[in-house]
Structures are given as structure tokens and as C-alpha cells.
Design an enzyme around this catalytic site. Structure first.
Site, PDB file in Angstrom:
ATOM      1  N   LYS A 107     -17.509 -35.389  72.774  1.00  0.00           N
ATOM      2  CA  LYS A 107     -16.560 -34.579  73.552  1.00  0.00           C
ATOM      3  C   LYS A 107     -16.776 -34.821  75.046  1.00  0.00           C
ATOM      4  CE  LYS A 107     -16.074 -31.295  69.811  1.00  0.00           C
ATOM      5  NZ  LYS A 107     -16.475 -30.063  69.149  1.00  0.00           N
ATOM      6  N   GLN A 136     -20.397 -24.768  70.094  1.00  0.00           N
ATOM      7  CA  GLN A 136     -20.384 -25.617  68.902  1.00  0.00           C
ATOM      8  C   GLN A 136     -20.973 -24.845  67.720  1.00  0.00           C
ATOM      9  OE1 GLN A 136     -19.079 -28.910  68.857  1.00  0.00           O
ATOM     10  NE2 GLN A 136     -19.272 -28.657  66.656  1.00  0.00           N
ATOM     11  N   ASP A 150     -11.098 -24.095  71.832  1.00  0.00           N
ATOM     12  CA  ASP A 150     -11.149 -24.330  70.388  1.00  0.00           C
ATOM     13  C   ASP A 150     -10.068 -23.512  69.673  1.00  0.00           C
ATOM     14  OD1 ASP A 150     -12.821 -26.206  69.352  1.00  0.00           O
ATOM     15  OD2 ASP A 150     -14.585 -24.896  69.222  1.00  0.00           O
TER      16      ASP A 150
END
Ligand code: NAP
Length: 282
Positions: A54, A98, A121
Site C-alpha cells: 500500500k 490493518q 477502508d
């Protein structure tokens, strides 16, 4: 093999190139560069790889990124505190915690604590609610990637029968909502669905997100259907999707492979969300 293979790498690269242009335009207008901040608790090797990719993608698109690596023993309150600080930090546009997090931390509480305006997200209850109500918000990256693949392939969704296998908050539910918003007729399947293959065969579009390697074979595919395989399963034979690719490709009209299908789209859509989050800020 009859089916056209949907090239997620190429579509993802095109999206990332578009984002790079948007970043340059944003910089010219606002005199600053969008910033994504990632957080990992513990040292899960898969999480480390995902997050590293990312950051690389951010760099390639001309975006800034920063990282907080917290020790495995971090308490829920410590993580909530960091998430709160990032939420009020004027320089931060996107926050990504995460998952998974260690057992002492409730992931739902952490996700709910992320500022919805920076929730790149798309997993906070606020953004999930906006999606459920058909209102604009930040959309989860993988489902957004599935829709981008379908758009790129020129699939007519209005009135189409779409079958989604899986009902997770991360993939199945949001992808179903997006298909519904595109006026498809959506059927959701899960582990209790009776005669899965027969239900799947209704789909002009079939999205597989069950996490079971090779779950769907040729008998689950309507001739000519578009099959999007979200499944990413580590097996002794390498990375496998939820669809038996060889078998399904003999029946489908188009099919996304694993790897090289949905996977590359997820990071591309994270970049899209980060620029959108930056743009939406006043
Ligand atoms: P998840 O939270 O485990 O959900 C799996 C869903 O599939 C559940 O709704 C479950 O039903 C259903 N299911 C499981 N076994 C089934 C069966 N035999 N028949 C029908 N339905 C079944 O998984 P997820 O997070 O949604 O992820 C799904 C897959 O996508 C995984 O392989 C994951 O690695 C992959 N993924 C890929 C990306 C990417 O970037 N490419 C991103 C996210 C996820 P119940 O609700 O009844 O239990």
C-alpha cells in the site's frame, strides 16, 4: 477455454495512473499532498506485506504515506487513543488499521472509532450505513474494485441477475449493495444456502467471496456469465480463488483470475478513496 480473462493488473494500473493525475491536480489546487496513515498492531507477516504494498502504491501515485507499527501487546485503549489522534490531525487524510488485530483488541470498536471522513477502508458503521442508504460515502476497497472491473468490462448491470457468494461486512454485503445500487437483481448466498450451484447458475454476474478454494465449478456458472472471483486462498498449490478457474472458464463469458484479478484492484481503490477523502475535506 471460451471465457475472456479479465485483467485486474491492467485495470488496476489504469486506475492508479488516473489517481496520480488527480493527486497532481489536488496538489496544484491545495498546495499539499494527500496523506495516508497505516497502523499495524503486532507482526503478522501477511499484514506487513499488504501494508508495504500500500505504501509503495501511494509513492507511485505521488501520495504521502506514514506508518505506525505498534507492539503485539498494545492495549485496545492505546490503539483507540492513536486512532483518535489521527482523526483530529489536520494533516491526515486517510486512516487504515490493518486487520486482524491481536485478541485483546475488539476490531469492531477500533473500526468504529475511525473518523468516517478518513475511513479509506470504508468499514466504519457510518460509511456502511451510508452505503446501505444509497448515500455517498467511502466504499470498501475490494467491493469498489469488483464494480470497477465490471464497469471496465462494459457489463450492463441494470436488470441483470447478480449472485454474490458470501455475506461478510468486508466483501459480500457491500458488493451486494453496490450491485443493487446499479439496479441489478441481487441474490446473496452463504454457508446455509441450499443447492449453491443451482442458485449461482441464475447469475448473469457471479461474484465469489467465500474463502473456500475451488468452491464453485462449471455447474455453478450460467453459460456466458461474468465471473468475478474475490477468493484469495493460500493452498499447497499456491494462491487459489473460490472458483475452479479452468472448469468455469469453459462456460463463462468472462472471468477474473486469481491472482491478477480482484487483488490488484483493492490497492488501486484505496488510493481512489484517499484522494476522495482529501478532496472532501474543507
Ligand atoms: P469471511 O468473512 O470469512 O466470509 C465468508 C463468507 O462466505 C461468509 O458469509 C460465509 O457464510 C460464506 N461461505 C463460507 N463457506 C461457504 C460455503 N461453503 N458456501 C457458501 N458460502 C460460504 O471472508 P471475507 O473476508 O468476505 O473474504 C472472502 C474471500 O475473499 C477470502 O478468500 C478472502 O481472502 C478474499 N478477499 C480478497 C480480497 C482481495 O483484495 N482480493 C479482499 C478481501 C477478501 P456465513 O456467513 O454463513 O458463514
Amino acid at each position: 477455454m471460451a471465457a475472456r480473462v479479465i485483467d485486474g493488473k491492467a485495470v488496476g494500473a489504469a486506475v492508479r495512473a488516473r489517481v496520480a493525475e488527480e493527486v497532481a491536480a489536488y496538489e496544484a489546487e491545495r498546495g499539499r499532498t494527500p496523506l495516508l496513515v497505516t497502523v499495524i498492531v503486532g507482526d503478522d507477516p501477511a499484514s506487513e506485506i499488504y501494508v508495504r504494498n500500500k505504501h509503495r502504491a501511494c509513492e507511485e501515485a505521488g501520495m504521502r504515506s506514514a506508518h505506525h507499527g505498534l507492539p503485539a501487546g498494545t492495549s485496545e485503549n492505546e490503539l483507540l487513543e492513536l486512532v483518535g489522534e489521527l482523526g483530529v490531525d489536520r494533516d491526515v487524510d486517510g486512516i487504515l488499521v490493518q486487520l486482524p488485530v491481536p485478541d485483546q483488541i475488539d476490531p469492531d470498536r477500533v473500526v468504529a472509532a475511525i473518523d468516517p471522513a478518513k475511513d479509506v477502508d470504508g468499514l466504519t458503521p457510518v460509511n456502511a450505513g451510508l452505503l446501505a442508504h444509497g448515500m455517498p460515502g467511502l466504499v470498501p476497497c475490494t467491493p469498489a474494485g469488483v464494480m470497477e472491473l465490471l464497469r471496465h468490462e462494459g457489463i450492463e448491470l441494470e436488470g441483470a441477475e447478480a449472485v454474490v457468494v458470501g455475506r461478510s461486512k468486508l466483501v459480500g454485503v457491500p458488493v451486494s449493495r453496490l450491485l443493487l445500487a446499479a439496479n441489478a437483481t441481487v441474490t446473496m448466498c452463504h454457508s446455509r444456502t441450499r443447492d449453491l450451484a443451482e442458485v449461482c447458475r441464475r447469475g448473469d454476474v457471479l461474484v465469489a467471496a467465500a474463502g473456500v478454494p475451488g468452491l464453485l465449478g462449471a455447474d455453478a456458472v450460467k453459460p456466458g456469465a461474468v465471473v468475478i472471483d474475490v477468493g484469495t486462498n493460500r493452498t499447497d498449490d499456491g494462491l487459489r480463488g473460490d472458483v475452479d478457474f479452468e472448469a468455469a472458464a469453459g462456460v463463462a463469458g468472462a472471468i477474473s483470475p486469481v491472482p491478477g484479478g480482484v487483488g490488484p484492484m483493492t490497492i488501486a481503490m484505496l488510493l481512489v478513496n484517499t484522494v476522495a477523502a482529501a478532496r472532501a475535506r474543507v
